[in-house]
Design a protein around this motif. Structure first.
Motif, PDB file in Angstrom:
ATOM      1  N   GLY A  31       0.775  -1.232   0.000  1.00 29.08           N
ATOM      2  CA  GLY A  31       0.000   0.000   0.000  1.00 29.08           C
ATOM      3  C   GLY A  31       0.806   1.282   0.000  1.00 29.08           C
ATOM      4  O   GLY A  31       0.236   2.374   0.119  1.00 29.08           O
ATOM      5  N   LEU A  32       2.127   1.201  -0.154  1.00 26.82           N
ATOM      6  CA  LEU A  32       2.956   2.400  -0.172  1.00 26.82           C
ATOM      7  C   LEU A  32       2.995   2.990  -1.578  1.00 26.82           C
ATOM      8  O   LEU A  32       2.901   2.263  -2.574  1.00 26.82           O
ATOM      9  CB  LEU A  32       4.383   2.085   0.293  1.00 26.82           C
ATOM     10  CG  LEU A  32       4.639   2.017   1.807  1.00 26.82           C
ATOM     11  CD1 LEU A  32       3.875   0.871   2.448  1.00 26.82           C
ATOM     12  CD2 LEU A  32       6.134   1.870   2.082  1.00 26.82           C
ATOM     13  N   GLY A  33       3.150   4.318  -1.666  1.00 28.74           N
ATOM     14  CA  GLY A  33       3.368   4.987  -2.938  1.00 28.74           C
ATOM     15  C   GLY A  33       4.848   5.271  -3.130  1.00 28.74           C
ATOM     16  O   GLY A  33       5.676   5.014  -2.251  1.00 28.74           O
ATOM     17  N   PHE A  34       5.202   5.837  -4.298  1.00 30.90           N
ATOM     18  CA  PHE A  34       6.609   6.107  -4.574  1.00 30.90           C
ATOM     19  C   PHE A  34       7.196   7.133  -3.597  1.00 30.90           C
ATOM     20  O   PHE A  34       8.370   7.049  -3.225  1.00 30.90           O
ATOM     21  CB  PHE A  34       6.797   6.591  -6.018  1.00 30.90           C
ATOM     22  CG  PHE A  34       6.888   5.466  -7.014  1.00 30.90           C
ATOM     23  CD1 PHE A  34       7.976   4.614  -7.028  1.00 30.90           C
ATOM     24  CD2 PHE A  34       5.872   5.264  -7.936  1.00 30.90           C
ATOM     25  CE1 PHE A  34       8.067   3.576  -7.940  1.00 30.90           C
ATOM     26  CE2 PHE A  34       5.946   4.228  -8.855  1.00 30.90           C
ATOM     27  CZ  PHE A  34       7.040   3.381  -8.862  1.00 30.90           C
ATOM     28  N   GLN A  35       6.391   8.113  -3.174  1.00 29.50           N
ATOM     29  CA  GLN A  35       6.909   9.089  -2.219  1.00 29.50           C
ATOM     30  C   GLN A  35       7.189   8.439  -0.866  1.00 29.50           C
ATOM     31  O   GLN A  35       8.171   8.781  -0.194  1.00 29.50           O
ATOM     32  CB  GLN A  35       5.928  10.249  -2.064  1.00 29.50           C
ATOM     33  CG  GLN A  35       5.865  11.157  -3.289  1.00 29.50           C
ATOM     34  CD  GLN A  35       5.077  12.428  -3.033  1.00 29.50           C
ATOM     35  OE1 GLN A  35       5.466  13.249  -2.219  1.00 29.50           O
ATOM     36  NE2 GLN A  35       3.967  12.590  -3.727  1.00 29.50           N
ATOM     37  N   GLN A  36       6.336   7.492  -0.451  1.00 36.15           N
ATOM     38  CA  GLN A  36       6.588   6.781   0.804  1.00 36.15           C
ATOM     39  C   GLN A  36       7.805   5.867   0.687  1.00 36.15           C
ATOM     40  O   GLN A  36       8.596   5.739   1.627  1.00 36.15           O
ATOM     41  CB  GLN A  36       5.348   5.975   1.200  1.00 36.15           C
ATOM     42  CG  GLN A  36       4.163   6.844   1.601  1.00 36.15           C
ATOM     43  CD  GLN A  36       2.890   6.039   1.740  1.00 36.15           C
ATOM     44  OE1 GLN A  36       2.468   5.350   0.808  1.00 36.15           O
ATOM     45  NE2 GLN A  36       2.264   6.111   2.906  1.00 36.15           N
ATOM     46  N   ILE A  37       7.952   5.237  -0.486  1.00 35.31           N
ATOM     47  CA  ILE A  37       9.148   4.416  -0.720  1.00 35.31           C
ATOM     48  C   ILE A  37      10.391   5.301  -0.692  1.00 35.31           C
ATOM     49  O   ILE A  37      11.423   4.936  -0.113  1.00 35.31           O
ATOM     50  CB  ILE A  37       9.032   3.674  -2.066  1.00 35.31           C
ATOM     51  CG1 ILE A  37       7.854   2.691  -2.029  1.00 35.31           C
ATOM     52  CG2 ILE A  37      10.330   2.933  -2.390  1.00 35.31           C
ATOM     53  CD1 ILE A  37       7.529   2.071  -3.374  1.00 35.31           C
ATOM     54  N   ALA A  38      10.278   6.473  -1.305  1.00 37.40           N
ATOM     55  CA  ALA A  38      11.403   7.412  -1.291  1.00 37.40           C
ATOM     56  C   ALA A  38      11.705   7.880   0.130  1.00 37.40           C
ATOM     57  O   ALA A  38      12.869   8.104   0.483  1.00 37.40           O
ATOM     58  CB  ALA A  38      11.095   8.608  -2.191  1.00 37.40           C
ATOM     59  N   PHE A  39      10.655   8.023   0.960  1.00 37.72           N
ATOM     60  CA  PHE A  39      10.885   8.404   2.360  1.00 37.72           C
ATOM     61  C   PHE A  39      11.700   7.341   3.089  1.00 37.72           C
ATOM     62  O   PHE A  39      12.632   7.656   3.840  1.00 37.72           O
ATOM     63  CB  PHE A  39       9.556   8.622   3.085  1.00 37.72           C
ATOM     64  CG  PHE A  39       9.706   8.716   4.583  1.00 37.72           C
ATOM     65  CD1 PHE A  39      10.182   9.876   5.170  1.00 37.72           C
ATOM     66  CD2 PHE A  39       9.399   7.628   5.399  1.00 37.72           C
ATOM     67  CE1 PHE A  39      10.344   9.963   6.551  1.00 37.72           C
ATOM     68  CE2 PHE A  39       9.560   7.698   6.777  1.00 37.72           C
ATOM     69  CZ  PHE A  39      10.035   8.873   7.352  1.00 37.72           C
ATOM     70  N   LEU A  40      11.349   6.058   2.882  1.00 37.76           N
ATOM     71  CA  LEU A  40      12.114   4.982   3.517  1.00 37.76           C
ATOM     72  C   LEU A  40      13.560   4.983   3.020  1.00 37.76           C
ATOM     73  O   LEU A  40      14.497   4.766   3.800  1.00 37.76           O
ATOM     74  CB  LEU A  40      11.464   3.629   3.241  1.00 37.76           C
ATOM     75  CG  LEU A  40      10.134   3.354   3.948  1.00 37.76           C
ATOM     76  CD1 LEU A  40       9.558   2.009   3.498  1.00 37.76           C
ATOM     77  CD2 LEU A  40      10.304   3.377   5.468  1.00 37.76           C
ATOM     78  N   ALA A  41      13.732   5.224   1.720  1.00 32.80           N
ATOM     79  CA  ALA A  41      15.090   5.302   1.178  1.00 32.80           C
ATOM     80  C   ALA A  41      15.844   6.485   1.776  1.00 32.80           C
ATOM     81  O   ALA A  41      17.046   6.397   2.057  1.00 32.80           O
ATOM     82  CB  ALA A  41      15.035   5.417  -0.346  1.00 32.80           C
ATOM     83  N   THR A  42      15.124   7.592   1.991  1.00 30.72           N
ATOM     84  CA  THR A  42      15.739   8.762   2.612  1.00 30.72           C
ATOM     85  C   THR A  42      16.139   8.465   4.051  1.00 30.72           C
ATOM     86  O   THR A  42      17.246   8.806   4.495  1.00 30.72           O
ATOM     87  CB  THR A  42      14.764   9.953   2.582  1.00 30.72           C
ATOM     88  OG1 THR A  42      14.414  10.238   1.230  1.00 30.72           O
ATOM     89  CG2 THR A  42      15.397  11.185   3.212  1.00 30.72           C
ATOM     90  N   LEU A  43      15.234   7.817   4.796  1.00 32.70           N
ATOM     91  CA  LEU A  43      15.544   7.432   6.175  1.00 32.70           C
ATOM     92  C   LEU A  43      16.768   6.529   6.210  1.00 32.70           C
ATOM     93  O   LEU A  43      17.670   6.701   7.053  1.00 32.70           O
ATOM     94  CB  LEU A  43      14.345   6.718   6.798  1.00 32.70           C
ATOM     95  CG  LEU A  43      14.566   6.126   8.198  1.00 32.70           C
ATOM     96  CD1 LEU A  43      14.873   7.224   9.206  1.00 32.70           C
ATOM     97  CD2 LEU A  43      13.347   5.307   8.634  1.00 32.70           C
TER      98      LEU A  43
END
Length: 387
Positions: A31-43
């Protein structure tokens, strides 16, 4: 190169392959979007950034093989947390994975160089890349099959492989306990104070490295791969067996690049051409997404030239860095790389969610051309930008 180290590399790469073929799709199905995936990558990159220098310092002081063991155990634990079902599990998993990556980032290359024997640095790193690619293909195929059964299975398989990798390297940790530190540090107390590796001298080390073009080439090289890394699964999954075709072809590209470096003494002008070609190919990828065969060919060329560029850059970096600070210096490249990746991931995630695929690839192409310029300067002025 030591067979136990090769076994460690292969087992840990099988683990990486098992989830790297499906991780974006796994997030999307959760259920994640690309921005949420990018947030995890940022974290992940923020934590890596914070942990890089301490873990690199620990590795230089206490041994690269101990660092490999700790980092791999952390990655095994992270794989399990990704599939746990509670609020915040992705964040915990990402933090564990990030600290593990920080331990592994400088240590893997340093261990390969320690065990390379009579090999050249380029040959040692290309051999390492070749073994990793073969194992990644095996792990990816297993991960794909498991993912089609239950989406959590690839992570469980990866965790087990990471543990087996740790078991394989324990004899090296024990057997080399008296010869597991960088060469200069074995005679640490005989060095002048300003040359000793210590926390108080880190600002001097950072200043010295930051004046070298090759340092910044190492920092920027992975930034240029952000867009293709985020979208390749989505691009290929729209075709029948596209995901397997894409994953295998990309790993074959890595193997091909490694083979070329091992077998050929590549002239400097061809190294420049490879880096320029990578930037130009990135501009072409969004134009060929409608045909799986053309997309496969273009992505193959991108990965081929990107891996060539990476081997050339890190080989030159290790030839120019002092042995006693090797792990810490490479960890510094990862620290600054992680810092740069924070805005790059957020910008790229925004562009992809907004449907601006072309702009995302233009950003990666611009970074690739910057890497070429820095590598060019590093060969003209190897000591520092001020020279």
């Amino acid at each position: 190169m030591n067979y136990r180290f090769i076994l460690f590399v292969c087992l840990s790469s099988v683990a990486l392959g098992a989830f790297s073929i499906i991780d974006t799709l796994f997030y999307l199905q959760k259920g994640l979007g690309f921005q949420q995936i990018a947030f995890l990558a940022t974290l992940l990159n923020v934590v890596v950034m914070v942990a890089e220098v301490p873990t690199g310092f620990i590795s230089d002081k206490f041994g690269v093989f101990k660092a490999l063991l700790i980092g791999t155990l952390l990655r095994s634990a992270a794989a399990i947390f990704y599939i746990m079902d509670f609020y915040g599990n992705f964040i915990i998993a990402t933090i564990l994975a990030a600290v593990g990556i920080a331990f592994l980032s400088g240590s893997l290359n340093a261990a390969a160089i320690r065990l390379k024997g009579d090999m050249s640095t380029e040959t040692a790193l290309s051999s390492l890349s070749f073994y990793k690619s073969v194992a990644l293909i095996i792990g990816g195929l297993v991960g794909f099959v498991l993912f089609r059964q239950v989406i959590d299975y690839p992570w469980i398989f990866a965790s087990v492989c990471f543990v087996l990798a740790c078991v394989s390297i324990i004899p090296l940790v024990i057997g080399l306990k008296n010869n597991d530190k960088n060469q200069h540090n074995t005679d640490h107390f005989a060095q002048p104070d300003e040359q000793k590796l210590s926390p108080k001298n880190l600002p001097i080390l950072i200043k010295n490295q930051a004046t070298r073009p090759i340092f910044w080439a190492c920092v920027w090289i992975s930034v240029g791969a952000v867009t293709p890394m985020l979208v390749w699964q989505k691009l290929f999954d729209g075709f029948a067996f596209g995901l397997v075709l894409g994953f295998v072809s990309l790993q074959v590209a890595v193997m091909a690049a490694s083979y070329v470096v091992k077998r050929q003494n590549i002239a400097l002008r061809y190294k420049y051409i490879a880096m320029l070609a990578n930037g130009l190919i990135l501009l072409c990828i969004p134009l060929v997404t409608g045909n799986v065969l053309i997309l496969t060919a273009v992505m193959f060329l991108h990965v081929f030239f990107h891996v060539l560029s990476s081997i050339f850059i890190f080989s030159l970096f290790h030839e120019q860095v002092e042995d006693g600070i090797r792990n810490t210096a490479e960890s510094l490249t990862s620290l600054f790389d992680s810092l740069l990746l924070i805005p790059i991931y957020l910008i790229t995630g925004y562009l992809l969610d907004a449907g601006r695929l072309n702009d995302a690839f233009y950003l990666s192409a611009g970074v690739a051309l910057l890497v070429f310029l820095l590598y060019f300067l590093a060969n003209k002025s190897p000591v520092g930008l001020a020279d």
